[in-house]
Design an enzyme around this catalytic site. Sequence first.
Site, mmCIF file in Angstrom:
data_model
loop_
_atom_site.group_PDB
_atom_site.id
_atom_site.type_symbol
_atom_site.label_atom_id
_atom_site.label_comp_id
_atom_site.label_asym_id
_atom_site.label_seq_id
_atom_site.Cartn_x
_atom_site.Cartn_y
_atom_site.Cartn_z
ATOM 1 N N THR A 27 0.823 -1.207 0.000
ATOM 2 C CA THR A 27 0.000 0.000 0.000
ATOM 3 C C THR A 27 0.860 1.261 0.000
ATOM 4 O OG1 THR A 27 -0.094 -0.047 2.426
ATOM 5 C CG2 THR A 27 -1.905 -1.098 1.243
ATOM 6 N N HIS A 28 0.262 2.341 -0.519
ATOM 7 C CA HIS A 28 0.755 3.702 -0.302
ATOM 8 C C HIS A 28 -0.399 4.415 0.390
ATOM 9 C CE1 HIS A 28 3.830 3.193 -3.684
ATOM 10 N NE2 HIS A 28 4.527 3.561 -2.626
ATOM 11 N N TYR A 55 9.509 -2.599 -16.991
ATOM 12 C CA TYR A 55 8.989 -3.893 -16.557
ATOM 13 C C TYR A 55 9.878 -5.036 -17.025
ATOM 14 C CZ TYR A 55 4.656 -1.432 -15.419
ATOM 15 O OH TYR A 55 3.736 -0.574 -14.881
ATOM 16 N N THR A 102 13.554 10.964 13.726
ATOM 17 C CA THR A 102 12.420 11.420 12.917
ATOM 18 C C THR A 102 11.608 10.251 12.376
ATOM 19 O OG1 THR A 102 13.627 13.420 12.284
ATOM 20 C CG2 THR A 102 11.743 12.812 10.926
ATOM 21 N N GLY A 159 17.205 8.723 12.433
ATOM 22 C CA GLY A 159 16.541 7.748 13.283
ATOM 23 C C GLY A 159 15.404 8.287 14.127
ATOM 24 N N LYS A 200 8.854 4.004 2.383
ATOM 25 C CA LYS A 200 10.184 4.481 1.964
ATOM 26 C C LYS A 200 10.722 5.566 2.906
ATOM 27 C CE LYS A 200 9.714 3.412 -2.984
ATOM 28 N NZ LYS A 200 8.272 3.131 -3.154
ATOM 29 N N PHE A 201 10.851 5.229 4.173
ATOM 30 C CA PHE A 201 11.415 6.165 5.150
ATOM 31 C C PHE A 201 12.826 6.565 4.722
ATOM 32 C CE2 PHE A 201 8.259 3.830 7.662
ATOM 33 C CZ PHE A 201 7.585 4.878 8.276
ATOM 34 N N ASP A 221 4.427 0.712 1.782
ATOM 35 C CA ASP A 221 5.588 1.145 0.998
ATOM 36 C C ASP A 221 5.910 2.610 1.322
ATOM 37 O OD1 ASP A 221 7.551 1.385 -0.916
ATOM 38 O OD2 ASP A 221 6.214 1.178 -2.636
#
EC number: 4.1.1.23
Length: 263
Positions: free
Chosen positions: A59-60, A216, A99, A97, A92-93, A90
Site C-alpha cells: 500500500t501507499h 517492466y 524522525t 533515526g 520508503k522512510f 511502501d
Amino acid sequence: MYKSYGERAKSHPSKVASRLLNLMESKQTNLCASVDVTKTQELLELLDKLGPYICLVKTHIDIVEDFSYEHTILPLQGLAKKHNFMIFEDRKFADIGNTVKLQYKGGIYRTSKWADITNAHGVTGAGIVEGLKQAAEESTDEPRGLLMLAELSSKGSLATGEYTQKTVEIAKSDKEFVIGFIAQRDMGGREEGFDWLIMTPGVGLDDKGDSLGQQYRTVDEVMQTGTDVIIVGRGLFGKGRDPEVEGKRYRNAGWEAYKRRIA
C-alpha cells in the site's frame, strides 16, 4: 541451489519473514499486489478480489484521500485475515533515526500498528534501522519487518553500485528486524548467515514500461535472478483488466517460475 520457501521459514531469524514464507508455501503464491488507488472503497474492493491469489499487499496509504483508521485500516486488516495475506506499507522512510521513529509510530497513519512490513532508504545510514525498530517495539507486540531499498525499477535510478552495496551493509546491522530488500536481483549474504527476502517491483507479463520511466521485466526474468516475491500493480487491474483473472494469471506464473528455480 535455492531452498524452498518452507525450508527457509523453519530457520529464519525473523518471525515476520518466517510467517510470510510459510504463507507463501501453503497458499502457493509469491505475488504481492501493489494497489495504488486513492479511495478506500476501491482499495478494499480490489483486495477482496485479489486476496485469494496474493501473499502480500503493498500500500501507499498516504494517497488514500478519504483515509481514516476506522474505515480504511480496520477493514484492510479484516481482508488480510479473511484471505490470508500480509500487509506491506511502501513508506520508503528516508530521515534520521529519531524522525523516522516518530513518523512510523505516530501521525494520522500509525503505520507500525497495522503494517507487518515497511521499507526504508539507506541514505541516512544505519540509524534509520534502529529508529524504526524502536518505534515498532514501543507501539505493538506484533512482529514487524523492514525491507531496505537496494535497487529500484525506474529508469535512471541512482540506487546502483556503491550505494547498493552500502545499503546491504546497513541491512547487516539487524538480522531479525531487516528481513530483506527491494531489489532487482539476489543480494547475497548467505555465506554470512543472512537469508534476505528479495521483493521485486516492475514485473509485467504484457507491458514493457510506462511514460514516467517505469521499466517492466517478466516473471521468469526476475525469478531467475533471485527474486522471492514479485510485486505487480497496474498489470493486475490497470487498463480495464479483471483483477481476478490477472491475479490468478500472475499467481500461476510466479509459482511456476519458482518451482522451476528450486527444481
